[in-house]
Design a protein around this motif. Structure first.
Motif, short mmCIF file in Angstrom:
data_model
loop_
_atom_site.label_atom_id
_atom_site.label_comp_id
_atom_site.label_asym_id
_atom_site.label_seq_id
_atom_site.Cartn_x
_atom_site.Cartn_y
_atom_site.Cartn_z
N SER A 1 -2.29 -3.36 -3.73
CA SER A 1 -2.60 -1.97 -3.42
C SER A 1 -1.31 -1.21 -3.13
CB SER A 1 -3.55 -1.87 -2.23
OG SER A 1 -2.97 -2.42 -1.07
N ASN A 2 -1.36 0.10 -3.36
CA ASN A 2 -0.28 0.98 -2.95
C ASN A 2 -0.79 1.82 -1.81
OD1 ASN A 2 1.45 0.12 -4.98
ND2 ASN A 2 0.83 1.72 -6.40
N VAL A 3 -0.03 1.93 -0.75
CA VAL A 3 -0.42 2.83 0.33
C VAL A 3 0.20 4.18 0.04
CG1 VAL A 3 -0.41 3.23 2.81
CG2 VAL A 3 -0.48 0.89 1.94
N ASP B 1 -5.29 3.34 0.87
CA ASP B 1 -4.89 2.11 0.17
C ASP B 1 -5.45 2.24 -1.24
OD1 ASP B 1 -5.37 -0.35 2.85
OD2 ASP B 1 -3.86 1.20 2.51
N GLN B 2 -4.59 2.50 -2.20
CA GLN B 2 -5.06 2.66 -3.57
C GLN B 2 -5.00 1.32 -4.28
OE1 GLN B 2 -2.59 4.52 -6.70
NE2 GLN B 2 -4.32 5.93 -6.99
N LEU B 3 -6.10 0.94 -4.90
CA LEU B 3 -6.16 -0.35 -5.58
C LEU B 3 -5.28 -0.34 -6.81
CD1 LEU B 3 -9.98 -0.39 -5.33
CD2 LEU B 3 -8.47 -1.86 -4.04
#
Lengths: 283, 326
Positions: free
Chosen positions: A184-186, A177-179
């Protein structure tokens, strides 16, 4: 199923919570030191360790997760790394650069030495390299992506959560999970991969003293640059860039403590100070 | 509105692989009329004269695309850019680091100033959690990737770029599985005064109490990370290295310990007030005024004085009834 091989890179820094007034800059070397300021492991690198421990929990029922911790820097403080072992790391290997330091902020030399150290610790390869999102002293985020570039592997930064998705015999993928600024983008990438970890993953657990005692018997290795064949005459950061100053911020705040016979009275006094400030600025 | 790049521009190969010292790339967002968004405008203002030959890359259509870093890296190599600049934020913290790595370049996050000098450029950026500014001289023979601190307002007028370069992404090893938007889009940017609560507030009920202080100060409400993660308040109140980075006239931090991550979001505030029961809380070292004590009592005393004094003549403008309930 083969073990998941996780490497965590940690960094030893001056305690980032120390009051800035305790820090001093050497005018000749530009080195920052702190009188009475204890060394600590960089907070973001501890979150990287927690991400590794989280992966071990995730895989607990069906797969072993090996956690090897590496770090490079001058004067390593042994007790900090014992704590890392006490938390659940399997092994620690450090490169002591006291005699052959890396210039402040030189991400490429740091990356190169870390790659050598990781190769020493995991000569048959690894699956995930976890690093902290930023370093508390340089406030930079360069080393993780630099390592990924040098090794030709993917990198995902700013991980709020890290897990492994098993998708086949030789095809593990890391899912992160990128902030982002709005949520967030998974993202997923095949291993081996580098992931930089943010504070949202949480802190490693507080360990009981008995773990600390047991940690003393666990592998904690300290190497010199000569042993790792990564010596370099101490030189300024790559010739195309040069650190030419470290300046205390002009806007260090000197705190005026407002007191009173009790908390409510102090609150009233504080409010009056705020109103005065506001009026004096024509607010 | 993408203008083609002059085909006669010497390529990187012609220059023997070194970046063109005159070439600057601004990575940002522009609207359909060619107007830069506020972050991009800030970058153009901060670059000053360096924008004379700057070209732009518009990220607007590529939100969430993991291929952007590789695409921008390819552009930099093809056009030999020596300075790549973008506005600071979560997205660019990722993009800048990956582009710096991909171009074998140097990374400078949260840069406050870039000025030309004899050998190239000098940059100034915070280190040691903001306690010190590092000044670094960089030769233009190496790619330099900078993200600008959004609160470092130079006051200069943004100048226009000379043309846009197209971004063409390709699928790579990193795949986007899902985009999740929560309500963390920052909306605190314009507030003159902010009252922020931390873990010490204890729960959503505590934030209701804090709202009385925000009312009395005509301030916007905000929070550090823990109350947002715990669901006590909506995520869009979050101030920090992830979340809003703001620079209000007055920032009142109640029950906030003052981690480096939080301070990254409010360090540029004009006046910082801290209220905390812990005399060792780092927030106290980074504030102008402070009270050590039980925040319920301190805030009650403040509200008494502020309500009586008519500091906030205007009615409450922060309508909490429209907030999403956690």
């Amino acid at each position: 199923m083969s073990a998941l091989r996780v490497v965590v890179a940690v960094k030893q820094v001056l305690d980032p919570e120390a009051p800035p007034s305790l820090l001093r800059v050497d005018p000749d070397t530009l080195e920052v030191s702190g009188r009475g300021v204890a060394p600590r492991l960089d907070p973001y690198s501890m979150h990287a360790l927690q991400a590794a421990l989280g992966l071990r929990e995730q895989c607990a029922q069906h797969r072993e997760v090996e956690i090897h911790v590496v770090g490079i820097g001058p004067s390593p403080a042994r007790n900090l790394y014992l704590r890392v072992l006490a938390c659940g790391a399997d092994r620690v290997a450090l490169l002591d650069t006291t005699e052959d330091p890396v210039a402040f902020g030189d991400a490429w030399v740091t990356a190169d030495r870390l790659i050598a150290l990781i190769g020493h610790v995991r000569p048959h390869g690894w699956d995930l390299l976890l690093v902290g999102r930023r370093a508390a002293d340089t406030n930079a985020a360069a080393v993780g992506p630099a390592i990924a570039r040098l090794l030709g592997v993917p990198v995902i930064t700013m991980a709020g959560a890290v897990r492994i998705a098993d998708s086949g015999a030789d095809c593990d993928r890391v899912v992160v999970d990128q902030l982002t600024d709005s949520g967030s983008n998974v993202l997923s990438a095949p291993v081996p991969a580098v992931v930089s970890v943010s504070h949202e993953v949480g802190d490693p657990p507080v360990v009981p003293f008995s773990n600390m005692v047991a940690a003393k018997k666990m592998p904690l290795e300290v190497l010199t640059p000569t042993e790792l064949e990564r010596t370099r005459v101490a030189e300024p950061a790559s010739p195309e860039s040069r650190l030419c100053g470290i300046h205390p911020r002009d806007d260090q705040r000197t705190c005026e403590l407002i007191e009173g016979p009790d908390a409510r009275d102090a609150g009233r006094a504080l409010a009056r100070r705020i109103v005065d400030l506001d009026h004096s600025r024509g607010g | 509105m993408v203008e083609p790049v002059n085909p006669d521009t010497p390529s990187v190969e012609d220059r023997g692989g070194a970046p063109d010292p005159e070439s600057v790339l601004v990575v940002g967002c522009w609207d359909a009329d060619g107007r830069p968004d506020s972050g991009t405008a800030g970058v153009l203002a901060a670059l000053g004269d360096l924008t004379a030959t700057a070209r732009g890359v518009d990220l607007s259509a590529h939100d969430g695309d993991p291929g952007v870093a590789d695409a921008v890296t390819a552009l930099i190599r093809r056009h030999g850019c020596s300075i790549v600049a973008m506005a600071g934020g979560a997205r660019t913290e990722d993009l800048a680091a990956r582009v710096a790595a991909g171009t074998d370049g140097l990374l400078a996050l949260d840069t406050r100033a870039v000025t030309p000098c004899a050998s190239g450029v000098r940059i100034r950026r915070p280190t040691f959690g903001g306690a010190f500014d590092a000044e670094i001289e960089v030769e233009r023979s190496r790619v330099l990737v900078v993200s600008f601190d959004p609160c470092a307002n130079t006051g200069a007028t943004p100048t226009a770029i000379t043309g846009m370069l197209p971004v063409e992404t390709e699928p790579g090893h990193v795949r986007l599985v899902e985009q999740r938007r929560d309500d963390r889009t920052p909306t605190l940017g314009g507030a003159r005064r902010v009252v922020a609560g931390g873990r010490g507030i204890g729960g959503p009920g505590g934030f209701d109490e804090l709202a009385a202080l925000a009312d009395a100060l005509d301030a916007a409400m905000a929070a550090s990370r823990p109350p947002c993660d715990a669901g006590w308040v909506p995520g869009r109140l979050q101030v920090g290295i992830t979340g809003a980075r703001i620079a209000p006239e007055l920032y009142v931090a109640v029950g906030i310990s003052g981690s480096v991550q939080h301070r990254a979001g409010m360090h540029a505030s004009r006046t910082v007030v801290a209220i905390n029961s812990d005399p060792e809380a780092p927030m106290l070292h980074h504030s102008d005024l402070a009270v050590v004590g039980d925040w319920h009592e301190v805030v009650a005393g403040m509200v008494e004085v502020l309500s009586g004094d008519g500091v906030a003549p205007s009615p409450r403008r922060h309508d909490r009834s429209t907030e999403a309930q956690p």
